[in-house]
Scaffold this active site. Structure first.
Site, short mmCIF file in Angstrom:
data_model
loop_
_atom_site.label_atom_id
_atom_site.label_comp_id
_atom_site.label_asym_id
_atom_site.label_seq_id
_atom_site.Cartn_x
_atom_site.Cartn_y
_atom_site.Cartn_z
N LYS A 260 10.28 -16.42 -10.53
CA LYS A 260 9.46 -15.42 -11.21
C LYS A 260 8.41 -16.11 -12.08
CE LYS A 260 9.59 -11.75 -14.66
NZ LYS A 260 10.42 -10.98 -15.61
N ASN B 67 0.86 -1.18 0.00
CA ASN B 67 0.00 0.00 0.00
C ASN B 67 0.90 1.23 0.00
OD1 ASN B 67 0.49 0.94 2.88
ND2 ASN B 67 -0.31 -1.12 3.27
N LYS C 228 -11.71 -3.62 19.36
CA LYS C 228 -10.31 -4.01 19.52
C LYS C 228 -9.73 -3.60 20.87
CE LYS C 228 -9.57 -4.46 14.64
NZ LYS C 228 -8.61 -4.53 13.53
N LYS D 59 -14.34 0.39 15.96
CA LYS D 59 -13.00 -0.19 16.08
C LYS D 59 -12.45 0.00 17.49
CE LYS D 59 -8.64 -0.36 13.48
NZ LYS D 59 -7.92 0.14 12.30
#
Length: 401
Positions: free
Chosen positions: A288, A209, A340, A336
Site C-alpha cells: 500500500k 469504470n 476494427k 469503429k
C-alpha cells in the site's frame, strides 16, 4: 409448434383460474399434452374435474396423494415437462418461487423441474406494483424465468389497471413464438464479454469504470433462450450467472484478453459488450502506497485492444462491438465499425437519462457493415438484447443462404 410438447400448467388461487380452463383447452387443441397442478386455493375457484376433462390427464392437487405408488409424483411430473406454465401466477405463488418455499404440490414441482418456466401473473393492480412483488419478479427474471405480462383492463376486484391474466389465445400464441425463437441460434456458439476491468495501482487501489455488466448478462441470457451455447466472460460484477450459461470470471484487461482469445476460435458469434480499460498504471506497487504531501502523478500505459485484435483475427465469426458515446454516435460508430473490422456495432447514448452504465435500460443505434441502421428507443436491456440477437440471427441466415 406445440404439437407433442409436454406442458405442465400450474394453476394458483385467483379468480383468473377460470381462464386456465380455457387455456388448457387451447393448449390441447394446439397438440400439446397437458398435465395440470392446482393449489388448494385454486380449487376454491374451479374444480379439478374440469381440468381432468379438458386435459384428459390426471390433475395433481396434493403432494401426499400419489397417483402411482411406484413414482414420486412431483419429481415425475417435473421431469416429464418440456415446458412449465404458471397461469394464473398469484403474488403468493410468485413469492414462494422467488424465495425457494416448497409447501404444496405446485411449489414443490416448480423447484424440482429443469424445464423452462413461463409465468403469467394475475392480481390486483396495487399488488402487482408492490415493492415485494416487484423484487420477487426481478429475482425470478435474473434466474432465467420468462414472463407473460398481464394485460390492462377491468379487474375482478373492481379496479382498472395492469394485472389481468393475458387471454388464453394470446398465451398459446406467445408460447408458439417462443418455440420458433428458441431455434434461431440453435447450434451456434456465442461468446459474450461483460462488465468492467480493474487495473491495480497498489494492493488497495485500482482504476475502473462504472460498468455493471447488465447489458452483457442480458445478452448471454437471451442468447441462451434462443438456443445458443453461451460462454460469458465477466469482469468483477455482482450479478448471478444466467441459467445454462458457462461463466468465466476475470479482473484485469490482460486476463480478459487471454480468456477471449481462448474461446474466440471456436465461437460463431462474439459480442464484446465489456467496458475494458484502455489504460493501466505503468508501475504497480506490491504494498500500500502511503499518503504524502503534494500531488501524485500516475504514469499510464495502453492495454491491448481486444476488439481490434478480434477483428484482425476474424475468420468465420460474426463480430459485434459496443461503444458508449455522448455525441456524434453514428459518426464514431461508422469509424469503429470499419477500423476494427466489425460486422455490427451497438452505440449507446450514455448522455440520455436512463441509458448506459448501471441503468436497467438503454437507448441505442445499431449499425452493420452492410449499411443497415436501426434506432432503438429507451427500453430494458433484456429487450434490447433480444432485438440485437434477432438481428444477428437474420444476418447469419443471410450469410448461410
Amino acid at each position: 409448434m406445440l404439437k407433442g410438447k409436454k406442458i405442465v400448467l400450474g394453476v394458483s388461487g385467483g379468480i383468473a383460474a377460470y381462464k386456465a380452463a380455457a387455456l388448457t383447452s387451447k393448449l390441447v387443441q394446439a397438440g400439446a399434452e397437458v398435465k395440470v397442478i392446482m393449489t388448494a386455493s385454486a380449487l376454491n375457484f374451479v374444480g379439478s374435474t374440469t381440468f381432468q376433462a379438458l386435459s384428459r390427464q390426471p390433475v395433481y392437487t396434493d403432494t401426499f396423494k400419489e397417483h402411482d405408488s411406484t413414482q414420486i409424483q412431483h419429481i415425475d411430473v417435473a421431469d416429464w415437462a418440456d415446458l412449465f406454465l404458471l397461469a394464473p401466477a398469484t403474488a403468493n405463488t410468485i413469492g414462494k418461487l422467488a424465495n425457494g418455499v416448497a409447501d404444496d404440490i405446485l411449489s414443490t414441482t416448480l423447484l424440482a423441474t429443469e424445464a423452462p418456466v413461463y409465468i403469467a401473473p394475475a392480481m390486483n393492480v396495487h399488488m402487482y406494483s408492490h415493492p415485494a412483488v416487484i423484487n420477487n419478479l426481478k429475482q425470478l427474471d435474473q434466474w432465467g424465468f420468462r414472463f407473460i405480462e398481464p394485460g390492462d383492463g377491468y379487474l375482478a376486484c373492481g379496479y382498472v389497471g395492469k394485472g389481468r391474466l393475458e387471454e388464453p389465445e394470446t398465451i398459446v400464441s406467445l408460447l408458439e413464438q417462443q418455440y420458433v425463437q428458441k431455434s434461431l441460434l440453435k447450434g451456434k456458439k456465442v461468446l459474450v464479454t461483460a462488465g468492467p476491468t480493474r487495473e491495480k495501482i497498489d494492493l488497495v487501489r485500482y482504476f475502473t469504470n462504472p460498468s455493471s455488466g447488465k447489458m452483457g448478462f442480458a445478452l448471454a441470457r437471451q442468447a441462451k433462450a434462443l438456443g445458443a451455447e453461451v460462454t460469458l466472460i465477466a469482469g468483477p460484477v455482482a450479478l448471478p450467472t444466467p441459467q445454462g450459461v458457462h461463466r468465466v470470471d476475470v479482473t484485469t484487461a490482460d486476463e480478459m484478453y487471454e480468456q477471449v482469445l481462448t474461446y474466440y476460435k471456436g465461437s460463431d458469434v462474439v459480442i464484446k459488450s465489456a467496458a475494458v480499460a484502455d489504460y493501466r498504471p505503468k508501475q504497480v506497487f506490491d504494498k500500500k502506497m502511503k499518503k504524502s504531501p503534494g500531488d501524485y502523478t500516475v504514469e499510464m500505459e495502453r492495454t491491448r485492444d481486444i476488439l481490434q485484435e478480434l477483428g484482425d483475427k476474424k475468420e468465420h465469426q460474426y463480430l459485434i462491438g459496443f461503444a458508449a458515446e455522448t455525441n456524434d454516435l453514428e459518426h464514431y460508430g461508422e469509424q469503429k465499425l470499419a477500423r476494427k473490422n466489425l460486422d455490427a456495432i451497438v452505440m449507446n447514448n450514455i448522455s440520455e437519462q436512463g441509458s448506459g452504465f448501471n441503468y436497467d435500460t438503454n437507448a441505442s443505434i445499431y449499425l452493420t457493415k452492410h449499411g443497415k441502421r436501426i434506432q432503438w428507443p429507451l427500453m430494458s436491456k433484456d429487450d434490447l438484447a433480444a432485438n440485437i440477437l434477432q438481428q444477428t440471427s437474420t444476418e447469419l441466415i443471410g450469410e448461410d443462404s
